[in-house]
Design an enzyme around this catalytic site. Structure first.
Site, PDB file in Angstrom:
ATOM      1  N   ASN A 194       0.869  -1.184   0.000  1.00 31.49           N
ATOM      2  CA  ASN A 194       0.000   0.000   0.000  1.00 31.49           C
ATOM      3  C   ASN A 194       0.898   1.224   0.000  1.00 31.49           C
ATOM      4  OD1 ASN A 194      -1.810   2.044   0.545  1.00 31.49           O
ATOM      5  ND2 ASN A 194      -2.120   1.465   2.693  1.00 31.49           N
ATOM      6  N   LYS A 224       0.126   4.308  -0.156  1.00 32.67           N
ATOM      7  CA  LYS A 224      -0.478   5.500   0.476  1.00 32.67           C
ATOM      8  C   LYS A 224      -0.272   6.711  -0.435  1.00 32.67           C
ATOM      9  CE  LYS A 224       0.548   3.323   4.825  1.00 32.67           C
ATOM     10  NZ  LYS A 224       0.343   3.384   6.233  1.00 32.67           N
ATOM     11  N   HIS A 275      -9.408   0.904   5.160  1.00 32.69           N
ATOM     12  CA  HIS A 275      -8.098   1.102   5.807  1.00 32.69           C
ATOM     13  C   HIS A 275      -8.266   2.043   7.000  1.00 32.69           C
ATOM     14  CE1 HIS A 275      -3.930   2.232   6.459  1.00 32.69           C
ATOM     15  NE2 HIS A 275      -3.596   1.151   5.778  1.00 32.69           N
ATOM     16  N   GLU A 324      -6.569   4.389   8.043  1.00 30.26           N
ATOM     17  CA  GLU A 324      -6.324   5.815   7.763  1.00 30.26           C
ATOM     18  C   GLU A 324      -7.541   6.465   7.112  1.00 30.26           C
ATOM     19  OE1 GLU A 324      -2.561   5.328   5.745  1.00 30.26           O
ATOM     20  OE2 GLU A 324      -1.644   4.748   7.653  1.00 30.26           O
ATOM     21  N   GLU A 351      -5.239  -5.410  10.615  1.00 25.37           N
ATOM     22  CA  GLU A 351      -4.247  -4.358  10.783  1.00 25.37           C
ATOM     23  C   GLU A 351      -4.487  -3.624  12.104  1.00 25.37           C
ATOM     24  OE1 GLU A 351      -2.338  -3.176   6.849  1.00 25.37           O
ATOM     25  OE2 GLU A 351      -3.995  -1.820   7.194  1.00 25.37           O
ATOM     26  N   GLY A 378       2.606   1.909  10.717  1.00 24.97           N
ATOM     27  CA  GLY A 378       3.528   3.033  10.572  1.00 24.97           C
ATOM     28  C   GLY A 378       4.235   3.414  11.859  1.00 24.97           C
ATOM     29  N   SER A 405       3.613  -2.474  10.251  1.00 25.06           N
ATOM     30  CA  SER A 405       5.079  -2.458  10.382  1.00 25.06           C
ATOM     31  C   SER A 405       5.728  -3.789  10.016  1.00 25.06           C
ATOM     32  CB  SER A 405       5.489  -2.018  11.795  1.00 25.06           C
ATOM     33  OG  SER A 405       5.025  -0.706  12.052  1.00 25.06           O
TER      34      SER A 405
HETATM   35  C1  PEP Z   1      -0.591  -0.136   5.886  1.00 20.33           C
HETATM   36  O1  PEP Z   1      -0.514   0.916   5.294  1.00 20.33           O
HETATM   37  O2  PEP Z   1      -1.590  -0.838   5.707  1.00 20.33           O
HETATM   38  C2  PEP Z   1       0.484  -0.538   6.796  1.00 20.33           C
HETATM   39  C3  PEP Z   1       0.381  -1.687   7.411  1.00 20.33           C
HETATM   40  O3  PEP Z   1       1.542   0.329   6.920  1.00 20.33           O
HETATM   41  P1  PEP Z   1       2.984  -0.005   7.593  1.00 20.33           P
HETATM   42  O4  PEP Z   1       3.471  -1.278   6.961  1.00 20.33           O
HETATM   43  O5  PEP Z   1       3.849   1.180   7.229  1.00 20.33           O
HETATM   44  O6  PEP Z   1       2.777  -0.145   9.059  1.00 20.33           O
END
Ligand code: PEP
Length: 252
Positions: free
Chosen positions: A9, A11, A95, A97, A167, A173, A213
């Protein structure tokens, strides 16, 4: 057997030019990959160019969001048929975010999933608790609410086209990854919810990715969990070397 999925992803990163250069590199690196499905989710602006650059490859293209209406007065939104037209086969929905920045609710997630399915797209549906919710002992309650809200009214046939991503918001992040055991526990819970709503076979076949992460140095431990069917990756999907290390995660 559930085929693993490694999805990146991006972003709000990468121009069109950067995106195309990047996927040309990935295309060459992953030409022989068939142990897992690979998906990239560029920003809307780069979707068409990325889809063109990946035509005939083994890398699928996802959008990061969609609207549930086919068309209409929805400034700034993009419909699922427009995503299909732009060359997408997948779309990320729900998601954290989007939930955080745009107040997206389970009801909207549900409508987006139905719209995506109606446009032949494969939804990658995200669920996960915040740190406060985990610390308050509410993880199970939140996952139950998000799962049942997202999949309300769907059939077993429809669930077979869906990829679920657990998630935990506190791990996205932040550099703070859920341990493989914590992730697997939530995956088991989600699979049990799938079993209750859709029956044994759809639940067994449902691919559940972990996101939060995921990096080259922790992907092996996560993927060693039989419950974890792949990863949805943000930060570490933006560089070819780290994304390649994730796609080529240690296998026995
Ligand atoms: C994500 O954007 O879904 C995500 C898991 O980001 P990151 O791997 O940076 O934590």
């Amino acid at each position: 057997m559930r085929k693993p999925v490694i999805a990146g992803n991006w972003k709000m990163y990468k121009t069109i030019g950067e995106s195309v250069d990047f996927v040309k590199d990935l295309r060459a690196r992953f030409a022989k990959v068939d142990h897992c499905d690979v998906v990239v989710a560029p920003p809307f602006t780069a979707l068409r160019a990325v889809a063109d650059a990946l035509k005939g490859s083994n890398i699928a293209v996802a959008a990061q969001d969609c609207h549930w209406n086919k068309e209409g007065a929805h400034t700034g939104d993009v419909s699922t048929s427009m995503l299909w037209d732009a060359g997408c086969t997948h779309v990320i929905i729900g998601h954290s975010e989007r939930r955080r920045d745009h107040g997206e609710k389970d009801e909207e997630v549900n409508k987006k999933i139905k719209a995506a399915l109606g446009s032949q797209l494969f939804p990658i549906v995200c669920v996960g608790e915040t740190l406060e919710e985990r610390e308050a002992g509410e993880t199970e309650k939140i996952l139950h609410r998000q799962f049942t809200g997202a999949f309300l009214g769907l059939t077993a046939q429809e669930i077979s086209r869906i990829i679920l991503a657990y998630e935990p918001v506190w791990a996205i992040g932040t550099g703070r990854t859920a341990t493989p055991e914590i992730a697997a526990e939530s995956h088991r819970l989600l699979r049990e919810l799938a079993r209750k709503q859709f029956g044994d076979e759809p639940a067994i076949n449902l691919r559940i990715l972990y996101g939060g992460s995921v990096k080259p140095d922790n992907v092996g431990g996560l993927m060693a969990q039989p419950e974890i069917d792949g990863a949805l990756v943000g930060g570490a999907s933006l560089k070819a070397d780290s994304f390649a290390a994730l796609v080529n995660y240690p296998r026995t």
